[in-house]
Design a protein around this motif. Structure first.
Motif, PDB file in Angstrom:
ATOM      1  N   LYS A  39       0.910  -1.144   0.121  1.00  0.00           N
ATOM      2  CA  LYS A  39       0.000   0.028  -0.093  1.00  0.00           C
ATOM      3  C   LYS A  39       1.066   1.226   0.112  1.00  0.00           C
ATOM      4  CE  LYS A  39      -3.488   2.589   0.887  1.00  0.00           C
ATOM      5  NZ  LYS A  39      -4.867   2.743  -0.192  1.00  0.00           N
ATOM      6  N   TRP A  44      -2.920  13.020   1.397  1.00  0.00           N
ATOM      7  CA  TRP A  44      -4.072  13.560   1.154  1.00  0.00           C
ATOM      8  C   TRP A  44      -4.633  14.953   1.602  1.00  0.00           C
ATOM      9  CZ3 TRP A  44      -6.221  11.225  -2.795  1.00  0.00           C
ATOM     10  CH2 TRP A  44      -5.918   9.982  -2.979  1.00  0.00           C
ATOM     11  N   GLU A 124      -4.466  -7.028   1.365  1.00  0.00           N
ATOM     12  CA  GLU A 124      -4.665  -5.632   1.161  1.00  0.00           C
ATOM     13  C   GLU A 124      -5.452  -4.648   2.179  1.00  0.00           C
ATOM     14  OE1 GLU A 124      -6.716  -5.055  -2.688  1.00  0.00           O
ATOM     15  OE2 GLU A 124      -6.046  -2.735  -2.494  1.00  0.00           O
ATOM     16  N   GLU A 125      -6.456  -5.720   3.214  1.00  0.00           N
ATOM     17  CA  GLU A 125      -7.283  -5.061   4.076  1.00  0.00           C
ATOM     18  C   GLU A 125      -6.316  -4.727   5.351  1.00  0.00           C
ATOM     19  OE1 GLU A 125      -7.873  -7.827   2.261  1.00  0.00           O
ATOM     20  OE2 GLU A 125     -10.040  -7.916   1.826  1.00  0.00           O
ATOM     21  N   GLU A 128      -4.249  -1.603   4.487  1.00  0.00           N
ATOM     22  CA  GLU A 128      -5.072  -0.351   4.718  1.00  0.00           C
ATOM     23  C   GLU A 128      -5.118  -0.084   6.066  1.00  0.00           C
ATOM     24  OE1 GLU A 128      -7.676   2.127   2.698  1.00  0.00           O
ATOM     25  OE2 GLU A 128      -7.041   0.099   1.617  1.00  0.00           O
ATOM     26  N   GLN A 290      -2.238  -2.021  -5.909  1.00  0.00           N
ATOM     27  CA  GLN A 290      -3.058  -1.725  -6.666  1.00  0.00           C
ATOM     28  C   GLN A 290      -3.674  -0.338  -6.447  1.00  0.00           C
ATOM     29  OE1 GLN A 290      -5.815  -5.670  -6.391  1.00  0.00           O
ATOM     30  NE2 GLN A 290      -6.639  -4.417  -8.065  1.00  0.00           N
ATOM     31  N   SER A 292      -6.392   2.736  -6.378  1.00  0.00           N
ATOM     32  CA  SER A 292      -7.851   3.455  -6.508  1.00  0.00           C
ATOM     33  C   SER A 292      -7.803   4.124  -7.812  1.00  0.00           C
ATOM     34  CB  SER A 292      -8.464   3.725  -5.316  1.00  0.00           C
ATOM     35  OG  SER A 292      -7.700   5.147  -4.985  1.00  0.00           O
ATOM     36  N   GLU A 294      -8.833   7.347  -7.482  1.00  0.00           N
ATOM     37  CA  GLU A 294      -8.527   8.576  -6.827  1.00  0.00           C
ATOM     38  C   GLU A 294      -7.021   8.592  -6.756  1.00  0.00           C
ATOM     39  OE1 GLU A 294     -10.857   6.536  -5.638  1.00  0.00           O
ATOM     40  OE2 GLU A 294     -12.654   7.519  -4.946  1.00  0.00           O
ATOM     41  N   GLU A 295      -6.377   7.645  -6.345  1.00  0.00           N
ATOM     42  CA  GLU A 295      -4.960   7.599  -6.344  1.00  0.00           C
ATOM     43  C   GLU A 295      -4.457   7.812  -7.700  1.00  0.00           C
ATOM     44  OE1 GLU A 295      -4.229   3.713  -4.176  1.00  0.00           O
ATOM     45  OE2 GLU A 295      -2.244   4.583  -4.028  1.00  0.00           O
ATOM     46  N   ASN A 703     -12.044  16.940  -7.901  1.00  0.00           N
ATOM     47  CA  ASN A 703     -12.819  16.062  -8.451  1.00  0.00           C
ATOM     48  C   ASN A 703     -11.620  14.847  -8.828  1.00  0.00           C
ATOM     49  OD1 ASN A 703     -11.450  17.724 -10.321  1.00  0.00           O
ATOM     50  ND2 ASN A 703     -13.008  17.665 -12.015  1.00  0.00           N
ATOM     51  N   THR A 707     -17.212  10.873 -10.557  1.00  0.00           N
ATOM     52  CA  THR A 707     -18.451  11.563  -9.862  1.00  0.00           C
ATOM     53  C   THR A 707     -18.563  12.947 -10.545  1.00  0.00           C
ATOM     54  OG1 THR A 707     -18.322  10.139  -8.175  1.00  0.00           O
ATOM     55  CG2 THR A 707     -19.718  11.947  -7.886  1.00  0.00           C
TER      56      THR A 707
ATOM     57  N   ARG B   4      -9.934   0.756  -1.596  1.00  0.00           N
ATOM     58  CA  ARG B   4     -10.439  -0.189  -2.242  1.00  0.00           C
ATOM     59  C   ARG B   4     -10.985  -1.318  -1.628  1.00  0.00           C
ATOM     60  NH1 ARG B   4      -8.819  -2.420  -6.375  1.00  0.00           N
ATOM     61  NH2 ARG B   4      -7.739  -4.066  -5.416  1.00  0.00           N
ATOM     62  N   VAL B   5     -10.888  -1.349  -0.247  1.00  0.00           N
ATOM     63  CA  VAL B   5     -11.279  -2.227   0.587  1.00  0.00           C
ATOM     64  C   VAL B   5     -12.725  -2.009   1.309  1.00  0.00           C
ATOM     65  CG1 VAL B   5     -10.733  -3.763   2.397  1.00  0.00           C
ATOM     66  CG2 VAL B   5      -8.986  -2.886   0.592  1.00  0.00           C
ATOM     67  N   ARG B 192     -24.199  17.831 -16.479  1.00  0.00           N
ATOM     68  CA  ARG B 192     -23.163  18.257 -17.138  1.00  0.00           C
ATOM     69  C   ARG B 192     -23.053  17.534 -18.435  1.00  0.00           C
ATOM     70  NH1 ARG B 192     -19.609  17.900 -12.032  1.00  0.00           N
ATOM     71  NH2 ARG B 192     -21.058  16.015 -11.868  1.00  0.00           N
ATOM     72  N   GLN B 264     -19.375  21.480  -7.243  1.00  0.00           N
ATOM     73  CA  GLN B 264     -18.714  20.878  -8.274  1.00  0.00           C
ATOM     74  C   GLN B 264     -19.365  21.144  -9.548  1.00  0.00           C
ATOM     75  OE1 GLN B 264     -15.487  20.866  -7.814  1.00  0.00           O
ATOM     76  NE2 GLN B 264     -15.077  19.951  -9.785  1.00  0.00           N
TER      77      GLN B 264
END
Lengths: 783, 290
Positions: A39, A44, A124-125, A128, A290, A292, A294-295, A703, A707, B4-5, B192, B264
């Motif tokens: 990880k 952030w 992974e859990e 995290e 892996q 996400s 967002e990453e 963003n 979404t 991811r979890v 949008r 946004q």
């Protein structure tokens, strides 16, 4: 054009079924015995900060955590994720000022999402959970989100090697005055009857490839560092990783996985350094990392945003006497492609029109945005937004038809190409403009939309472009290919060209099948770093043109060997033999014939008669080989026509129709070409109308996912017409020219021009959102 | 940031409504209810919620229907998917605002999973089905330890993401009243791109007699922390003949009545600029003008 069995046919992509059925194996699907999970812990909460204290102790105590790695626990070497250094001579790299400024884990966060430490755990859990227990004390630093801010004299200095936070400008030693072009722009501009000048702003747009970045790395028992990756360029990443980890390249093995889209997002290294650093910390155990979405968003590269100033001087008759341009790009937090895009963007302008004089300046500044890098088109969409709009404004003021102006002033055969010194070998732009204009109904619509009333206003616009097929001569251009003939005449092509999803391997097989006259389904492509020779990767619209060129040469080598052996066995001179329908046959004596299968089989199963000592053929399995350096870059041209309808009460822009006429030379797979144009247009329309990665005032991304970052979906796409203009290029293999990177270029300019045609307003800032349109309408009181 | 979890939770699968209500009461405040999961699972991934328990409705029968009952109106079970609104001819015919909201709702994949009730319970001012239901009027049926109670949709949303449902209550059904022969309704949203949350949505339900408006309910979304009725604007319409001039006045009134913000998806300024425009358009759409 001679009729081929496969080339020129719309053959469905060979990997489509397994991808659609979920059978394709991506890096994320790989499971290895004893595998651990890594990880990458990212910052952030800050876009710019010093890490004053990093406390990993609580994270390390979480049961199942194998190792925690801070900045000091990994190599201290700096790197640059870009791979320009592999593809240009060292002295050129030095002149361009490319630097290595990235660290695997940093104590100086330069953008939101910068990596600060790593955790390796049994699952992974667990990784995290441990990541949540990392304690960091930050000292916030001032945040700069634009070149204007970071270039101020009192700004924090990102790198002592780059004073003023200017990561790049065109080097004086190569380009006096830090500019390239020709003629004396100041003198010529003074002769203009009309000068149009504008500053355009380009958004930070993301590749949005479907597969988020994922890797497995394994430092194995033999001391080899293996990395499963969907990189676009394994052979260039190999030496980068070798240098970073101070290992010989023979000890770096990259395993190409299925690639879920590239678009430049996987050009060079992405998170291979972090993943490999973790694997090196746990020898013998594979580590999967892996990311996400967002990453992926905040930590991998995007298209360069920036400010594009252009000033065009024209005579009353439209003669473009002078063009002055300056593109200031926003590199984001690290150097990566700071030189490449700012350098290249101007070439799409110098390459397009016969300006009497032109001066292009390109520079790049650090900011605290996520790093910018390669994205399909590499500076060309940005240039298209500014260039095509300023041309249309001049045309509008002089009452000249924009299509006629472009026909008159675009460059063509024999003119200096986008890369000066390499003249255009072919150009079908006139035909593109003519057929495109006819398909959209240009003249009738331009006239009809000239005077409108009501709440819906329509406009039609044109945009043209040129691009390249391969990176020659700017970068090293080299693909190596071997073609092995099996005893049953099935074929294995080994090379290292990645298939990003664009259908590269399908097209390469079509090319091989027709060159060898072997059915496509008997040809396999093997991408393996150890077996394959060098290749600079899948980028720069080069795979079909250069990779295909290598495949042709290697197949020709196979054919040469087949004829050589047939000549020995038939006693016929090589010159008198030809290959037809999988037979080597004498042109003079049809009785003299030998099957390709016989030659291949007897080469493998070569028995010696013990009594006579004779063999049943010529021994040796046939393998063709090519180490291919293309002699040209056969640039494609293209014309896009866009029709829009604007709701002047809401500012909403609806794209009604796009017509794209593309100068493809020769389409190896027309359906794949159309797919590239349609997919490229989807990205272009997003850039011009809806897409932008935005930041709040402290530099946090607003963003970082789908979404609130809106791409065009299937329902948003307009009616779409593609016209493939096939005028074979005289120097290209099969006459082909590229399409991939061309896709997202001229729908940008065409659509912006269509909006301008509808409303009489030039929008200088993309994306052209309803909010901006409505504001502009109110400012200009369009009634 | 997202993960991811999924976070750790216990999964509860009640087999009856009373059992579900008992579980909600037992673990009061620690349970998130899972039906379609299109919001709830995402919220878990992004850690917007970290419930100790997820209570899924899959074991409960009889909650997945969309039924039109003549004389009573529309009944939408808590597990009914948005796509079921599109499959039901009575919805298209008698509740066009709701049908139109379902038609443009999110994506086909999400329409196949998301529940109408989930959209209402989400308490978002951008909810498309919610916007239509507010205009059509109706009630949410809640089942609690003390039995059943009905909450008027006008009172159901109390703040952003907060509803009248108590922690120990299970929302089991939505009821929308029977329209008359003079009822007209419509829905419009602005986004949008097609597949998006609304930046502004509006629904209207009118009783029209010879072009005179007898009654009206106007709901608008993304113009405040919850979906709102434009009651001042409604008053201007009741008893009036619908004309271009009146529509202009309504548009001006709507702009005054809303309290949008920058976010946004759009800006306060833009939402004010276009609110009146889309109100005018939704009324025209409802009465079949244009």
């Amino acid at each position: 054009m001679s009729e081929k069995t496969y080339v020129g046919k719309s053959i469905p992509k060979l990997d489509a079924r397994e991808k659609a059925c979920g059978q394709a194996v991506y890096a994320a699907d790989i499971q290895l015995p004893g595998m651990l999970y890594g990880k990458i812990v990212r910052c952030w909460d800050h876009a710019h900060a010093k890490v004053l204290k990093l406390d990993l102790s609580a994270a390390a105590k979480v049961p199942g955590v194998i190792k925690v790695l801070g900045p000091e626990d990994v190599t201290q070497k700096r790197y640059n994720t870009g791979v320009l250094d592999v593809m240009v001579p060292e002295e050129v790299g030095q002149l361009l000022g490319d630097i290595e400024d990235q660290r695997i884990f940093t104590d100086h966060v330069r953008h939101q999402g910068d990596a600060i430490c790593g955790i390796i755990a049994e699952s992974e859990e667990i990784a995290e959970i441990a990541a949540g227990k990392v304690k960091v004390l930050y000292e916030p630093l001032p945040v700069y989100l634009s070149a204007e801010e970071s270039s101020r004299p009192d700004a924090f200095q990102f790198d002592e090697r780059k004073p003023g936070n200017r990561a790049f400008q065109l080097p004086e030693q190569m380009f006096p005055g830090n500019a390239y072009g020709w003629g004396d722009v100041d003198v010529e501009m003074a002769k203009a009857d009309l000068i149009v000048e504008e500053t355009f702003y380009l958004p930070k747009v993301k590749q949005c490839q479907m597969e988020p970045h994922a890797y497995v790395a394994h430092y194995d028992q033999t001391g080899r560092l293996n990395c499963w990756t969907s990189t676009q360029m394994p052979k260039c990443v190999q030496p980068k990783l070798a240098r970073l980890f101070e290992m010989p390249i023979s000890r770096i093995n990259l395993v190409s996985t299925t690639i879920g889209g590239g678009f430049g997002a996987r050009l060079g290294m992405v998170f291979e350094p972090e993943t490999c650093a973790m694997a090196l910390a746990v020898p013998g155990r594979p580590v999967k990392v892996q990311s996400s979405r967002e990453e992926d968003w905040v930590a991998s590269e995007s298209r360069h945003p920036g400010k594009y100033w252009v000033k065009l001087g024209v005579r009353k008759d439209g003669t473009p006497v002078a063009m002055d341009a300056h593109f200031t790009t926003n590199a984001g937090a690290y150097f990566t492609h700071a030189s490449g895009v700012a350098f290249t963007a101007g070439s799409w302008m110098t390459g397009l029109y016969k300006f009497g004089s032109i001066r292009y300046k390109g520079d790049t500044y650090y900011t605290n945005q996520a790093p910018s890098g390669a994205f399909r088109g590499y500076g060309n969409p940005q240039t298209n937004f500014a260039l095509e709009q300023i041309v249309d404004r001049a045309c509008s003021e002089l009452n000249i038809d924009p299509v006629e102006w472009r026909k008159k002033w675009h460059k063509g055969v024999g003119d200096d190409g986008w890369c000066m010194g390499v003249p255009y070998s072919s150009c079908a732009l006139d035909e593109c403009l003519e057929r495109g204009a006819e398909a959209i109904g240009w003249e009738e619509k331009r006239a009809r939309y000239a005077s409108q009333s009501g709440t819906k206003r329509r406009g039609v616009g044109v945009g043209v472009m040129t691009h390249t097929s391969g990176a020659m001569p700017m970068l090293l251009e080299h693909t190596t290919c071997t073609v092995k003939m099996n005893e049953d005449t099935s074929v294995v092509i080994t090379l290292s060209c990645s298939d990003l999803g664009q259908g590269a391997h399908t097209v390469l097989k079509q090319i091989a099948a027709d060159t060898l006259c072997i059915p496509m389904d008997e040809i396999h492509i093997h991408v393996n770093m150890d077996s394959a020779g060098f290749d600079i990767g899948s980028h720069a619209s080069r795979t079909t043109y250069v990779g295909g060129g290598a495949v042709i040469k290697a197949c020709e080598d196979v054919k040469r060997q087949l004829i050589e052996r047939a000549s020995i066995r038939l006693g016929v001179p090589e010159q008198a033999l030809e290959i037809k329908d999988q037979q080597v046959v004498s042109r003079n004596d049809p009785e003299k014939i030998l099957s390709v299968k016989d030659i291949c089989r007897s080469g493998v199963y070569n028995f010696t008669n013990p009594e006579t000592g004779e063999t049943n053929g010529v021994p040796g399995q046939i393998q063709g080989y090519a180490s291919h350096f293309p002699a040209h870059n056969s640039p494609p041209f293209g014309a896009c026509f866009s029709e829009v309808e604007i709701d002047i009460e809401t500012g909403e822009v609806k794209v009604l129709e796009l017509v794209i006429a593309h100068d493809i030379g020769r389409a190896i797979n027309p359906m794949a070409v159309e797919g590239q144009l349609e997919g490229g247009a989807q990205q272009a329309l997003g850039m011009v109308l809806t897409e932008e990665t935005s930041y709040d005032k402290v530099g946090l991304c607003r963003n970082n996912g789908f979404t609130d970052y809106k791409m065009f979906g299937a329902a948003d796409m307009p009616k779409f017409t593609t016209i493939l203009v096939e005028q074979p290029d005289p120097v290209a293999p099969f006459g082909m020219k590229s399409v991939g990177e061309a896709g997202p270029v001229n729908p940008v300019g065409a659509t912006a021009n269509a909006i301008s045609h509808a409303l009489g307003i030039t929008f200088t800032e993309a994306p052209i959102t309803p909010e901006r349109v409505l504001q502009a309408l109110q400012d200009q009181k369009v009634a | 940031m997202s993960s991811r979890v999924l976070p750790q939770f216990d999964l509860l699968t009640p087999q009856s409504i009373p059992e579900a209500v008992a579980m909600l009461a037992q673990h009061q405040g620690q349970v998130s209810v899972l039906a379609g999961g299109t919001d709830m699972l995402v919220w878990n991934y992004i850690r917007k919620v970290k419930p100790a328990y997820l209570l899924r409705l899959s074991g409960l029968d009889d909650l997945d229907n969309v039924n039109y009952i003549p004389g009573e109106g529309l009944r939408i079970g808590a597990k009914a998917k948005v796509v079921q609104l599109l499959d039901n001819p009575d919805v298209a015919e008698k509740f066009p605002a709701l049908f139109q909201a379902a038609e443009t709702f999110a994506t086909p994949q999400i329409r196949n999973m998301a529940t109408v009730m989930g959209n209402v319970l989400r308490g978002s001012p951008a909810g498309d089905c919610s916007c239509a239901i507010l205009a059509l009027g109706g009630q949410v049926v809640l089942q609690g330890p003390e039995g059943e109670r009905l909450v008027d949709i006008d009172d159901f949303w109390v703040a952003y993401g907060v509803t009248e449902r108590k922690d120990d209550e299970l929302a089991v059904e939505l009821r929308i009243p029977e329209p008359t022969s003079t009822t007209r309704s419509a829905f419009i949203r602005m986004t949008r791109v097609h597949e998006d949350l609304a930046k502004l949505n509006v629904a209207v339900c009118l009783e029209i007699n010879q072009n005179t408006c007898q009654q009206v309910r106007i709901s608008m979304g993304c113009v405040g922390p919850i979906l709102v009725r434009l009651k001042q604007t409604e008053k201007m319409l009741v008893g009036k003949q619908i004309s271009d001039g009146l529509l202009q006045q309504l548009a001006a009134s709507a702009q005054e009545e809303i309290a949008p913000i920058d976010d946004q998806r759009s800006t306060e300024e833009y939402r004010r600029q276009v609110a009146g425009v889309i109100l005018k358009r939704v009324i025209e759409k409802a009465i079949g003008a244009h």
